[in-house]
Design a protein around this motif. Structure first.
Motif, PDB file in Angstrom:
ATOM      1  N   LEU A 119       0.835  -1.203   0.000  1.00  0.00           N
ATOM      2  CA  LEU A 119       0.000   0.000   0.000  1.00  0.00           C
ATOM      3  C   LEU A 119       0.872   1.256   0.000  1.00  0.00           C
ATOM      4  O   LEU A 119       0.640   2.181  -0.779  1.00  0.00           O
ATOM      5  N   LEU A 120       1.894   1.273   0.851  1.00  0.00           N
ATOM      6  CA  LEU A 120       2.771   2.442   0.924  1.00  0.00           C
ATOM      7  C   LEU A 120       3.562   2.623  -0.370  1.00  0.00           C
ATOM      8  O   LEU A 120       3.784   3.749  -0.820  1.00  0.00           O
ATOM      9  N   GLN A 121       3.994   1.516  -0.978  1.00  0.00           N
ATOM     10  CA  GLN A 121       4.686   1.608  -2.269  1.00  0.00           C
ATOM     11  C   GLN A 121       3.753   2.147  -3.342  1.00  0.00           C
ATOM     12  O   GLN A 121       4.160   2.940  -4.194  1.00  0.00           O
ATOM     13  N   ALA A 122       2.491   1.708  -3.303  1.00  0.00           N
ATOM     14  CA  ALA A 122       1.516   2.194  -4.281  1.00  0.00           C
ATOM     15  C   ALA A 122       1.305   3.699  -4.128  1.00  0.00           C
ATOM     16  O   ALA A 122       1.264   4.442  -5.115  1.00  0.00           O
ATOM     17  N   VAL A 123       1.184   4.148  -2.886  1.00  0.00           N
ATOM     18  CA  VAL A 123       1.033   5.585  -2.625  1.00  0.00           C
ATOM     19  C   VAL A 123       2.232   6.350  -3.169  1.00  0.00           C
ATOM     20  O   VAL A 123       2.085   7.412  -3.801  1.00  0.00           O
ATOM     21  N   ASP A 124       3.419   5.816  -2.953  1.00  0.00           N
ATOM     22  CA  ASP A 124       4.645   6.471  -3.421  1.00  0.00           C
ATOM     23  C   ASP A 124       4.663   6.553  -4.949  1.00  0.00           C
ATOM     24  O   ASP A 124       4.995   7.599  -5.520  1.00  0.00           O
ATOM     25  N   CYS A 125       4.309   5.458  -5.613  1.00  0.00           N
ATOM     26  CA  CYS A 125       4.298   5.441  -7.086  1.00  0.00           C
ATOM     27  C   CYS A 125       3.278   6.427  -7.641  1.00  0.00           C
ATOM     28  O   CYS A 125       3.557   7.152  -8.598  1.00  0.00           O
ATOM     29  N   ILE A 126       2.093   6.444  -7.046  1.00  0.00           N
ATOM     30  CA  ILE A 126       1.041   7.350  -7.522  1.00  0.00           C
ATOM     31  C   ILE A 126       1.479   8.803  -7.375  1.00  0.00           C
ATOM     32  O   ILE A 126       1.295   9.627  -8.277  1.00  0.00           O
ATOM     33  N   SER A 127       2.081   9.120  -6.241  1.00  0.00           N
ATOM     34  CA  SER A 127       2.461  10.520  -5.985  1.00  0.00           C
ATOM     35  C   SER A 127       3.597  10.984  -6.889  1.00  0.00           C
ATOM     36  O   SER A 127       3.666  12.160  -7.261  1.00  0.00           O
ATOM     37  N   LYS A 128       4.490  10.078  -7.269  1.00  0.00           N
ATOM     38  CA  LYS A 128       5.657  10.453  -8.061  1.00  0.00           C
ATOM     39  C   LYS A 128       5.418  10.413  -9.567  1.00  0.00           C
ATOM     40  O   LYS A 128       6.259  10.890 -10.338  1.00  0.00           O
ATOM     41  N   SER A 129       4.303   9.872 -10.001  1.00  0.00           N
ATOM     42  CA  SER A 129       4.052   9.682 -11.431  1.00  0.00           C
ATOM     43  C   SER A 129       3.894  11.005 -12.168  1.00  0.00           C
ATOM     44  O   SER A 129       3.337  11.962 -11.635  1.00  0.00           O
ATOM     45  N   ASP A 130       4.384  11.017 -13.411  1.00  0.00           N
ATOM     46  CA  ASP A 130       4.108  12.167 -14.273  1.00  0.00           C
ATOM     47  C   ASP A 130       2.626  12.202 -14.641  1.00  0.00           C
ATOM     48  O   ASP A 130       1.981  13.239 -14.575  1.00  0.00           O
ATOM     49  N   LYS A 131       2.111  11.023 -15.040  1.00  0.00           N
ATOM     50  CA  LYS A 131       0.692  10.902 -15.384  1.00  0.00           C
ATOM     51  C   LYS A 131       0.128   9.645 -14.732  1.00  0.00           C
ATOM     52  O   LYS A 131       0.830   8.657 -14.545  1.00  0.00           O
ATOM     53  N   ARG A 132      -1.156   9.710 -14.412  1.00  0.00           N
ATOM     54  CA  ARG A 132      -1.838   8.580 -13.792  1.00  0.00           C
ATOM     55  C   ARG A 132      -3.021   8.196 -14.683  1.00  0.00           C
ATOM     56  O   ARG A 132      -3.826   9.054 -15.049  1.00  0.00           O
ATOM     57  N   TYR A 133      -3.101   6.922 -14.998  1.00  0.00           N
ATOM     58  CA  TYR A 133      -4.200   6.418 -15.809  1.00  0.00           C
ATOM     59  C   TYR A 133      -4.989   5.412 -14.968  1.00  0.00           C
ATOM     60  O   TYR A 133      -4.412   4.503 -14.369  1.00  0.00           O
ATOM     61  N   VAL A 134      -6.303   5.573 -14.918  1.00  0.00           N
ATOM     62  CA  VAL A 134      -7.151   4.703 -14.104  1.00  0.00           C
ATOM     63  C   VAL A 134      -8.095   3.942 -15.021  1.00  0.00           C
ATOM     64  O   VAL A 134      -8.738   4.531 -15.902  1.00  0.00           O
ATOM     65  N   THR A 135      -8.163   2.624 -14.824  1.00  0.00           N
ATOM     66  CA  THR A 135      -8.990   1.795 -15.695  1.00  0.00           C
ATOM     67  C   THR A 135      -9.561   0.628 -14.895  1.00  0.00           C
ATOM     68  O   THR A 135      -9.297   0.484 -13.702  1.00  0.00           O
ATOM     69  N   GLY A 136     -10.360  -0.213 -15.550  1.00  0.00           N
ATOM     70  CA  GLY A 136     -10.927  -1.368 -14.857  1.00  0.00           C
ATOM     71  C   GLY A 136     -11.823  -2.183 -15.762  1.00  0.00           C
ATOM     72  O   GLY A 136     -12.103  -1.804 -16.906  1.00  0.00           O
ATOM     73  N   ASN A 137     -12.248  -3.356 -15.261  1.00  0.00           N
ATOM     74  CA  ASN A 137     -13.305  -4.101 -15.925  1.00  0.00           C
ATOM     75  C   ASN A 137     -14.552  -3.222 -15.988  1.00  0.00           C
ATOM     76  O   ASN A 137     -14.727  -2.322 -15.164  1.00  0.00           O
TER      77      ASN A 137
END
Length: 279
Positions: A119-137
């Motif tokens: 969870l903490l790694q995910a938070v770190d990746c999301i915060s540092k990203s240039d762009k965030r893409y959200v998708t799903g079924n």
């Protein structure tokens, strides 16, 4: 927990004499291994730390940490199942109360089983990203839209990735190593989502998958997996625990990027005021 024990039992004949000592300790005192370092385990059975690490690798794990996290989760699940069996639902509870209890239990299970390091790694990746893409079924797109909307408001540079649209192919083309794809993958899993995750990995993007189990079809395409069970009653899935997990991620992001989030939300509030949106 039983499947982990079966795995160790099935591999026992292939272990070296030192590795068999570790396996014997595992059968006797799994809790000790779950909360002790590889060095401490080695000292307990008089083998080297590297022997302990190789033992976990022989079981199919990347290393001792991955095995230990799995063991901790299995023990927590076992304790939770035992607690459920010891405390049956009250006979005088209404149908509604039983349904709500099932949702409460799903959140308690999340508390016991969530991999906080992931969870903490995910938070770190999301915060540092240039762009965030959200998708799903397509069953999960409501979750994706809600979470992506908050990310866009709080951090900016967030886009919904919806397969089949013209924009989708442009988004796939733009993906790069500095970007993060956040995917919701709860049953039923779609081939379209699997293809999206494969493309994202091929382009070097970080892939974070929220799914119902560690070994779901989407998990093998992920850099980070956040597993949370979906409670099903009367063939209607309840995403209560998923919302609880997402809220935790949002709060961690708020703390980590407090100044940025505060500024973005203030800008949004100013726009609301300018347009006289609310009564």
């Amino acid at each position: 927990m039983q499947d982990l024990m079966r795995n160790v039992s099935a591999s026992y004949k292939e272990f070296s004499s030192g590795q068999k000592k570790i396996a014997d300790l595992f059968f006797r005192e799994p809790i000790f291994i779950a909360f002790s370092s590889a060095l401490e385990v080695g000292k307990r059975v008089e083998v080297s730390e590297s022997t302990v690490i190789r033992w976990t690798q022989k079981l199919g794990y990347k290393g001792y940490t991955e095995f230990q996290h799995t063991l901790q989760r299995k023990l927590a699940e076992e304790r939770l199942n035992t607690a459920r069996q010891e405390q049956p639902a009250a006979a005088d509870q209404s149908f509604l109360e039983n349904l709500l209890d099932a949702d409460i239990t799903s959140i308690l299970k999340l508390k016991e089983t969530i991999n906080e390091e992931n969870l903490l790694q995910a938070v770190d990746c999301i915060s540092k990203s240039d762009k965030r893409y959200v998708t799903g079924n397509f069953f999960d797109f409501g979750l994706a839209e809600w979470f992506g909307g908050w990310l866009g408001s709080a951090l900016g540079n967030t886009t919904m990735m919806q397969p089949g649209t013209a924009a989708y192919y442009g988004q796939i083309g733009e993906l790069g190593p500095q970007d993060t794809v956040i995917a919701f993958a709860f049953p039923r899993y779609t081939r379209t989502l699997m293809d999206t995750l494969k493309q994202a990995k091929r382009k070097g993007a970080i892939v974070i998958v929220l799914t119902d189990r560690e070994d779901s079809p989407a998990a093998k395409h992920a850099d980070l997996v956040l597993a949370v069970s979906v409670n099903a009653n009367l063939n209607i899935d309840s995403y209560t625990a998923v919302h609880a997990l997402l809220t935790s991620v949002m709060r961690f992001l708020y703390v980590k990027e407090h100044a940025k989030v505060k500024e973005k939300l203030a800008q949004l509030e100013a726009a609301y005021t300018d347009q006289d949106i609310f009564i």
